[in-house]
Design an enzyme around this catalytic site. Structure first.
Site, PDB file in Angstrom:
ATOM      1  N   LYS A   1       0.857  -1.189   0.000  1.00 39.06           N
ATOM      2  CA  LYS A   1       0.000   0.000   0.000  1.00 39.06           C
ATOM      3  C   LYS A   1       0.890   1.236   0.000  1.00 39.06           C
ATOM      4  O   LYS A   1       1.905   1.269   0.706  1.00 39.06           O
ATOM      5  CB  LYS A   1      -0.911  -0.027   1.235  1.00 39.06           C
ATOM      6  CG  LYS A   1      -1.916   1.118   1.288  1.00 39.06           C
ATOM      7  CD  LYS A   1      -2.852   0.979   2.495  1.00 39.06           C
ATOM      8  CE  LYS A   1      -3.900   2.096   2.529  1.00 39.06           C
ATOM      9  NZ  LYS A   1      -4.809   1.992   3.679  1.00 39.06           N
TER      10      LYS A   1
ATOM     11  N   SER B   1      -9.863   2.286   2.713  1.00 36.23           N
ATOM     12  CA  SER B   1      -8.917   2.991   1.871  1.00 36.23           C
ATOM     13  C   SER B   1      -7.927   2.074   1.166  1.00 36.23           C
ATOM     14  O   SER B   1      -7.268   2.513   0.217  1.00 36.23           O
ATOM     15  CB  SER B   1      -8.143   4.005   2.707  1.00 36.23           C
ATOM     16  OG  SER B   1      -7.330   3.337   3.650  1.00 36.23           O
TER      17      SER B   1
ATOM     18  N   SER C   1     -10.300  -0.037   6.928  1.00 36.79           N
ATOM     19  CA  SER C   1      -9.681   0.036   5.601  1.00 36.79           C
ATOM     20  C   SER C   1      -9.002  -1.222   5.083  1.00 36.79           C
ATOM     21  O   SER C   1      -8.617  -1.261   3.919  1.00 36.79           O
ATOM     22  CB  SER C   1      -8.672   1.171   5.559  1.00 36.79           C
ATOM     23  OG  SER C   1      -9.346   2.371   5.330  1.00 36.79           O
TER      24      SER C   1
HETATM   25  N1  GLN Z   1     -13.363   4.747   5.963  1.00 42.64           N
HETATM   26  C1  GLN Z   1     -12.826   5.194   7.204  1.00 42.64           C
HETATM   27  C2  GLN Z   1     -12.368   6.621   7.066  1.00 42.64           C
HETATM   28  O1  GLN Z   1     -12.637   7.196   6.075  1.00 42.64           O
HETATM   29  C3  GLN Z   1     -11.691   4.308   7.626  1.00 42.64           C
HETATM   30  C4  GLN Z   1     -10.452   4.537   6.865  1.00 42.64           C
HETATM   31  C5  GLN Z   1      -9.303   3.701   7.338  1.00 42.64           C
HETATM   32  O2  GLN Z   1      -9.477   2.684   7.995  1.00 42.64           O
HETATM   33  N2  GLN Z   1      -8.101   4.144   7.018  1.00 42.64           N
HETATM   34  O3  GLN Z   1     -11.776   7.188   7.927  1.00 42.64           O
END
Ligand code: GLN
Length: 484
Positions: free
Chosen positions: A76, A151, A175
């Protein structure tokens, strides 16, 4: 070979039936071709990947191979990788070549794994659909009109489309698990502190945790064996005896007590997801598990609590991006303050700015007690809810996401709708627990459904066992989109 497990690839490499250079070339070729449609990778660097593959081949030839030596793994783009562009999905870092490796990257390097490219992601990991990336959205390989989740959507897409055998992700509020669910792969968010955050670009430090994404639980266990471990450069890294996360995989599930939180099986969950998750739980009963109803009474508060705490931490973490030392700097400005202002205005996207505003607000004098302190207290209560539930059960199960993958653009204009897609994942981060999502079937429009398995602190080996036994009995995890 594209559908092979890490163990199978490792055996092929050990038997010298294939070299890492050949394996890496095959995945690189596929990634280059499919990336035109899917946009899963921000950076592919054949030369760097093949150099690592040749070094891995030498490790194998000299008898120094470890289980993941020579195996391509996608990283990532939140993990700093020496000599590689490391963008975190943001214009702010669109010119940042990292001078050092993240702890996780370093561990994969030592293990002889091959970095096959840096995957696309929501900007600074803020999002649930990959649509906030400066590099454009990633497509869901099961249906390119759908989002892959976020994400870690690039990583999920790359594994699902078999562009990489496995990938890394990070999970602050879901995410790893939510994109794994939406793309039909397996993903594990470890106990907070198990995987080093050193060099993992910070979003909300008390919640961020790196973890593995792959086709199966067995693959995840092999990856976690490499990823987990103490790192003195991360102040919240845990000092523990190393574990072999594959050690429990083969244990039968006879007598396992599965807790089903009544707050998870409610009207907010769509019918197709509910039906699929219930079928998976029925399969567990066949495997000898028992189910008990448990309660996590504060579930409803997890999204509001998270959207106070995560932006608060983000607003502080992101203050380092000022256009001075590294990253994007506005080309024209009047003075120093104007340079800060313009660099940040141009370097950050809308969602990141929204979080910085919210975070600055809830931390400001007069609102700190009303929002931030309250949210911290509720966070504690949520951890206690899990502790209570785990008195009655060994693990907790539920959906990973309330719906299957939604369409591109469907929620991007409504942040609250987008935030609600993490309703089932966020509480786990607030409590610091380990949890995973595994493919459990298909819902509406033939889009994948993920089953979430939550364990108590340090129960990684146990939840991996629970997932592996299901994967021995079913083949959802082997289904791939399109012909291989
Ligand atoms: N979707 C959540 C956010 O927008 C979690 C994102 C994540 O786990 N990095 O913060």
């Amino acid at each position: 070979m594209l559908n092979s497990s890490l163990k199978q690839l490792s055996a092929l490499l050990a038997a010298r039936k294939i070299s890492s250079a050949e394996l890496t070339s095959e995945f690189l070729e596929r990634s280059r071709a499919l990336n035109l449609d899917y946009n899963a990778f921000i950076t592919i660097n054949e030369e760097a990947s093949l150099a690592q593959a040749r070094a891995a081949d030498m490790m194998i030839a000299s008898g120094r191979a470890q289980p993941l030596t020579g195996i391509p793994i996608a990283q990532k783009d939140i993990f700093c990788t020496r000599g590689w562009l490391t963008t975190c999905g943001s214009r702010m870092l669109s010119n940042f070549i990292s001078p050092y490796d993240a702890g996780v990257v370093e561990r994969f390097n030592v293990a002889g794994a091959v970095n096959i490219g840096k995957t696309n992601m929501d900007e600074f990991a803020m999002g649930s659909s990959n649509e906030t990336s400066f590099y454009g959205p990633v497509k869901n390989p099961w249906d390119i009109t759908a989002v892959p989740g976020g994400s870690s959507g690039g990583s999920a897409c790359a594994v699902a489309a078999r562009m990489a055998p496995a990938a890394t992700g990070t999970d602050t509020g879901g995410s790893i698990r939510q994109p794994a669910a939406l793309c039909g792969i397996s993903g594990l968010k470890p106990t907070y502190g198990l995987v080093s955050r050193y060099g993992m670009i910070a979003f909300a430090s008390s919640l961020d945790q790196g973890g593995p994404m792959a086709k199966s639980a067995e693959d995840l266990a092999l990856m976690l064996n490499v990823m987990a471990g103490f790192d003195e450069r991360d102040s919240t890294s845990l000092q523990r005896e190393p574990e072999d996360y594959t050690r429990n995989l083969e244990k039968p599930l006879e007598g396992l007590r599965i807790g089903l939180p009544k707050e998870y099986f409610v009207k907010e969950i769509s019918d197709d997801v509910a039906r699929t998750v219930e079928a998976a739980i029925a399969e567990y009963r066949k495997l000898g598990a028992k189910t008990v109803e448990v309660s996590l009474p504060n579930t409803k508060l997890s999204v509001p609590v998270y959207y106070v705490l995560a932006p608060a931490e983000a607003s502080s973490n992101l203050s380092r991006f000022d256009g001075v030392r590294y990253g994007y700097r506005a080309p024209e400005y009047a003075d120093l303050n104007d340079m800060y202002r313009k660099s940040r205005a141009q370097g950050f996207g809308a969602e990141v700015k929204r979080r910085i505003l919210i975070g600055t607000y809830v931390l400001s004098h007069g609102y700190y007690d009303a929002y931030y302190i309250q949210a911290q207290k509720l966070r504690r209560l949520m951890a206690l809810d899990f502790a209570e539930a785990f008195k009655q059960c060994d693990i907790i199960m539920g959906p990973a996401s309330p719906t299957v993958a939604f369409n591109l653009g469907e929620k991007s204009s409504d942040p609250v709708q987008m935030y609600l897609s993490d309703a089932y994942t966020i509480a786990v981060n607030l409590a610091g627990l380990p949890a995973m999502s595994i493919p459990a079937g298909f819902g509406k429009n033939n889009r994948p459904v993920g089953l979430q398995i939550i364990g108590n602190y340090f129960a990684e080996a146990q939840i991996l066992n629970v997932a592996h036994q299901y994967q021995l009995a079913t083949d959802w995890h082997l289904r791939a989109p399109g012909p291989l």
